[in-house]
Design an enzyme around this catalytic site. Sequence first.
Site, PDB file in Angstrom:
ATOM      1  N   ASP A  78       8.824   3.310   0.267  1.00  0.00           N
ATOM      2  CA  ASP A  78       8.610   4.496   1.096  1.00  0.00           C
ATOM      3  C   ASP A  78       7.963   4.133   2.423  1.00  0.00           C
ATOM      4  O   ASP A  78       7.375   3.063   2.583  1.00  0.00           O
ATOM      5  CB  ASP A  78       7.754   5.528   0.369  1.00  0.00           C
ATOM      6  CG  ASP A  78       6.364   5.013   0.005  1.00  0.00           C
ATOM      7  OD1 ASP A  78       6.274   3.862  -0.479  1.00  0.00           O
ATOM      8  OD2 ASP A  78       5.370   5.742   0.184  1.00  0.00           O
ATOM      9  N   GLU A 145       4.013   4.536  -2.402  1.00  0.00           N
ATOM     10  CA  GLU A 145       2.753   3.813  -2.182  1.00  0.00           C
ATOM     11  C   GLU A 145       1.891   4.538  -1.169  1.00  0.00           C
ATOM     12  O   GLU A 145       0.666   4.619  -1.320  1.00  0.00           O
ATOM     13  CB  GLU A 145       3.072   2.388  -1.695  1.00  0.00           C
ATOM     14  CG  GLU A 145       1.851   1.480  -1.550  1.00  0.00           C
ATOM     15  CD  GLU A 145       1.241   1.472  -0.160  1.00  0.00           C
ATOM     16  OE1 GLU A 145       0.181   0.840   0.015  1.00  0.00           O
ATOM     17  OE2 GLU A 145       1.817   2.109   0.760  1.00  0.00           O
TER      18      GLU A 145
END
Length: 485
Positions: A78, A145
Amino acid sequence: MSEIKNLNPTCIWKNFDALTQVPRPSGHLEKVQQFLLNFAKEVGVEAFIDEGRNVVMRKPASAGMENRKGVILQAHMDMVPQKTPESTHNFETDPIQTWIDGEWVKAKGTTLGADNGLGVASIMAIMEDKTLVHGPIEALITADEETGMYGANDLPENMLQGDILLNLDSEHWGKFVIGSAGGIDVTATLDYKEVETDPEDVAVCVTLKGLRGGHSGLEIHEGRGNANKMMVRFVREAIEECEARLATWHGGNMRNAIPFKAEVVLTLPKENVEALKELVEDWKADFIDEYKGIESGIEFDVAEVETPSMEIPVEIQDNIVNAIYGCHDGVLRMIPSYPNVVETSSNLAIIDIEEGHASLKVLARSSREDMKDYIVKTLESCFNMAGMKVETAGSYGGWDPNPDSEILHLLLKVYKELNGTDGIIQVDHAGLECSVILGKYPHLDVVSLGPTMKSPHTTTERALIATVAPFWELLKKTLEEIPVK
């Protein structure tokens, strides 16, 4: 057309270029997960999605290397979705537009996603290259994350088979990270009953923008302006000097990013509007002077707007403003044994106040659990005095340094052979997933490394082209020399 896929080494840059075409903001990862699974199928390696929505790949050892320790290459899929005020980019549908600016790769009006896209692209390059010499390799590409390390926290135990973890999420070439801070999300909320605005009052919208923002772990010590903490100084004086009342407040949008913009709507008697405009100009001059040498693009503006029918009751308003003013933000303490590294900090990242609900969101970090507890209780005490409800979530521990790490010393040896200089051992204040993964796989030997990037989590994020090729050479040669299990 982006030309980054032609940069050296093309094996990394072409994969990063492909990755920029796939929307992957935190919380919206279905497209990038499928992209990675399709890639693995095309290059002939095993791949699957685990219970934590992480993508795992496995590549068997080269002939004659089967007895080497297994290596896990780890990055997160991400990216932080930040864009300039004028950008119309939709992170859920639009590709990132990259461009080459001298020695840097940048994005047009948005975050670049080199954090941690270059790590993912490097893993892809390893997985597809049939000429590399290596032992057993796994890839762990984690989900979400940036918003709470959710993929790492939900990582199944007894799934990974490796002995060594190379985290590819560091931003300084030549520095090898062997420890990082833990963190925790702190959220303070308060529901209140709005009151009617005085029908004789008018309203203004005051906007503070143009700040650099930045990574609340890597750049918290640089003294950059926090839009929420700057705005509260003005708001409190506007209340005291101009009889202003607070109607709404919106500042920041990512918990791990220093907020670069804040906007408030105030109501006040019509005869005080000119005085408030003068106050805005005074604070603008003060901010520009205070942040000279740190912030160069500060904009502080006021515009008359339609008067809202409702606003915050005086007592609630004063309590919330006091809480924002009193909330600790920035560095609390440095590590005594590493005096150049931040130990404990907090970032007042997001404020949303509107329609009877106030929400203040903070990310607190510390490399010591006792100091993490201390900063949390400091924040709780501040918000509780304002009558706010305080909740914590997403806690993760710090990563304790291991200077005797076998993989660290191998990396340092290879780095010096390739570059002629010594690598630097570092402990970071930014949170890395290593600590969470070590909690589930405590036997792992872990180091974090990567090419140089600047200003992650901001629209000025950029990757230094010249550091990617030596990073790739280090990665390849290290894999060749992984010790026997």
